[in-house]
Scaffold this motif. Structure first.
Motif, mmCIF file in Angstrom:
data_model
loop_
_atom_site.group_PDB
_atom_site.id
_atom_site.type_symbol
_atom_site.label_atom_id
_atom_site.label_comp_id
_atom_site.label_asym_id
_atom_site.label_seq_id
_atom_site.Cartn_x
_atom_site.Cartn_y
_atom_site.Cartn_z
ATOM 1 N N PRO A 82 -3.781 0.467 -0.760
ATOM 2 C CA PRO A 82 -2.997 1.182 -1.791
ATOM 3 C C PRO A 82 -2.970 2.818 -1.340
ATOM 4 N N SER A 88 -3.886 -5.502 -4.587
ATOM 5 C CA SER A 88 -2.171 -5.846 -4.435
ATOM 6 C C SER A 88 -1.529 -5.374 -5.900
ATOM 7 N N THR A 100 6.786 -2.710 -15.191
ATOM 8 C CA THR A 100 5.600 -2.000 -15.154
ATOM 9 C C THR A 100 4.612 -2.660 -16.067
ATOM 10 N N GLU A 144 2.947 -5.609 -14.698
ATOM 11 C CA GLU A 144 1.927 -5.183 -13.422
ATOM 12 C C GLU A 144 0.984 -4.683 -14.033
ATOM 13 N N LYS A 183 10.652 -10.600 -3.352
ATOM 14 C CA LYS A 183 9.682 -9.425 -3.630
ATOM 15 C C LYS A 183 10.221 -8.520 -2.666
ATOM 16 N N ALA A 238 -1.375 -1.343 -5.693
ATOM 17 C CA ALA A 238 -0.295 -0.779 -4.588
ATOM 18 C C ALA A 238 1.079 -1.177 -5.391
ATOM 19 N N ALA A 239 1.340 -2.224 -6.397
ATOM 20 C CA ALA A 239 2.626 -2.542 -6.941
ATOM 21 C C ALA A 239 2.861 -1.404 -7.981
ATOM 22 N N VAL A 242 -3.029 -4.640 1.700
ATOM 23 C CA VAL A 242 -2.721 -3.641 1.744
ATOM 24 C C VAL A 242 -3.571 -2.618 1.613
ATOM 25 N N CYS A 270 2.014 1.577 -8.096
ATOM 26 C CA CYS A 270 2.020 2.721 -7.150
ATOM 27 C C CYS A 270 3.455 2.870 -6.746
ATOM 28 N N LYS A 271 3.901 1.772 -6.520
ATOM 29 C CA LYS A 271 5.579 1.549 -5.856
ATOM 30 C C LYS A 271 6.496 1.517 -6.941
ATOM 31 N N LEU A 272 5.921 1.193 -8.243
ATOM 32 C CA LEU A 272 6.948 1.311 -9.526
ATOM 33 C C LEU A 272 6.600 2.848 -9.953
ATOM 34 N N ILE A 332 9.815 -7.800 0.625
ATOM 35 C CA ILE A 332 9.075 -7.237 1.402
ATOM 36 C C ILE A 332 9.268 -8.180 2.848
#
Lengths: 143, 143, 143, 143, 143, 143
Positions: free
Chosen positions: B140, A97, A76, A79, A32, A100-101, B138, A103-105, A34
């Motif tokens: 977000p 979770s 994407t 997720e 991941k 947030a994933a 987290v 958003c990171k993408l 992280i």
């Protein structure tokens, strides 16, 4: 007059993990990309068999390249499915979770709004179709 | 010793529709490019206000160009969300309808399997995260 | 290529019921003013304790006068709650049964449509409120 | 060892709203006769199309007079449906909001208890009817 | 930016209980061998009929000896069912309460992990079986 | 005016399976000691990765000895969990399958009734605990 969500079981601390559990923790961080092991994994690590089964499944489906597999869906979309399911089930941990994933993408808040609107819409129409016991129009042709 | 799903209410037949209901029926067929009005729409047409509200919402989100809107997600992703929600809720009518729609969009059975596997996975992890009351890692950052 | 809902257990036939079960069957028919015992009751009668517990609860809440109790809600409102819950849960048996009950109470199909539309709406907004993890505005003041 | 519900996205502040969003915020306050915009609406306002679709639907169904429509159900019955759905789905935000709304409409805690008892009862019987796959007794006669 | 679960109604304090409510509170403490009345019971006590119905049902099923009944399942199995249902529904209060009960019965964290893994697995396979609308293989032979 | 549950995808026939899929089909029959491959497994076999992941997980948890693992729960308890989850989710296929499995393990209809009654009870109390947003009494002490 207020109360918090209370974890029912103390997660395994990273520095306490040994053997197969430590190896999976390392794989989770590497796969991941992280620098900590999320609470979900540290909690289910209290039963090492469970940790291995869930991680094997999630790695194969959500990190297919790391599992030596060629996926059919892009990260994407995968997720988005995760968030659609988690929102429908109302799972706080997973909603946080996977939002947030996304958003990171690079998913912005207007796209998140479109995802949520569609998730909400089909929770509404599912209720209508069930609530009237509507009978199917189609026989899906997939062989 | 066996029994079928029984619709609780007789749908409006297309040839019985008049006024606003007939206009929406026509719009459904034109927008979806189909030659019949699916049972969901003919059933909720028994309350014309409901028909108008649900169709307006679904048209805007699932047929955005027809509604004069530029979507952020492509049609396949939108149908994948619809199927993910419907499978999570176990809605027979919607599962049949959205599986057929994905098939029409060219999704093959192996991709359908990847969608279902991911939907199943997160129904499992949602249960684990809820079942242990796991606390979020987290916050977000979406503004 | 098709399959029916299949009951997992053979219901108790009315003419086979004896003792406490027969007495409850008679009470169900008298209280509900019907001439047969619905399949739900004949099925749970395979465990007489379960039959007694569920019937006592349902009689007290849905037939309060027969249970010697003054209700706060009228019969139609009580059946509307039953249908709202059953549609949300997608329970075929209960949806059929409570739609029929509402019809018997004089609810027409447009009113049924308004009930369903509201049930659908809140399944949508529940998903949105959960899906964004929206925090409460209010502390309800009920003492 | 404790964690709060964490909103995944920052709501739109009232003083930041402009154009169509500001107009809907004003309509929400006027229609609901309140002096603030609840967090649900400010959150979904991050996607203005979503805000418009959900508000149009909710206004038509829950504030029908403001939408120029004559409802079939009274305001208390409509809020009871909202609470029954929200309790069944376990949506914290919605449970708080609709309990407060019922309280404002004059529902006391004993009536709230009767509502909850009936909601709980049918969640139980839904599970029994599904859990035994009980087959329907009736063909509802609604045309 | 954070918010707690907020009870919608003030529970009845033990020292405020009188009559039938006080008697049930005493029976709860005696039957469960605890020195306080849990919040669930004090909350539903705001409607005494509801308190009596729910307590009678729970006592008969979960404390059968106290109710003069011989159970078929042992106490640990009964609590495992309670946790499996509560985890599937994501009910925080019940998950906390039944996890604590299992712990008191001597279930260790690895066994809890096996329970959770099985609960998670079947939430996954339920979704798959529903999501593909898979048709039953068997007619269960229970008479 | 009636409609069946319609599988959305044609299952893989046993005689069409080759390679890894055929090997898993053989393992399923050997491990479960049955002479056919149930429809669930033949359906998810349309995506062989999914078949492998789900079977590995189910074999490890439900047939632990065959997977070289010592379980903490006995087979009947494991199937009871499967049924409790499936009844709560209303999954027809799984309810039929796990009821049949329990029957094969010697569970009679009165015990099945006790299981169902407890499953129903906690679906009721989950709704009450969520519906009032009741705050936890306990911090579970599991380390």
């Amino acid at each position: 007059m207020s109360a918090d969500r209370i974890a029912t079981i103390r997660p395994v601390e990273e520095h306490d993990a040994t053997g197969a559990v430590a190896a999976i923790f390392a794989d989770i961080k590497r796969t991941k990309n992280i620098d900590f092991v999320p609470a979900l994994w540290r909690t289910i690590a209290t039963n090492p068999v469970q940790l291995e089964l869930v991680w094997t499944t999630l790695k194969a489906l959500m990190h297919p390249e790391a599992a030596g597999r060629t996926p059919r869906l892009d990260p994407t979309t995968r997720e988005i499915i995760a968030l659609a399911v988690s929102a429908t089930n109302g799972c706080s941990y997973c909603i946080n979770s996977h939002t947030a994933a996304l958003c990171k993408l690079g998913v912005d808040r207007e796209t998140l709004g479109e995802i949520m609107a569609i998730v909400g819409l089909f929770n509404m129409t599912n209720t209508l179709a069930n609530g009237y016991q509507i009978e199917p129009d189609v026989k899906p042709p997939l062989d």
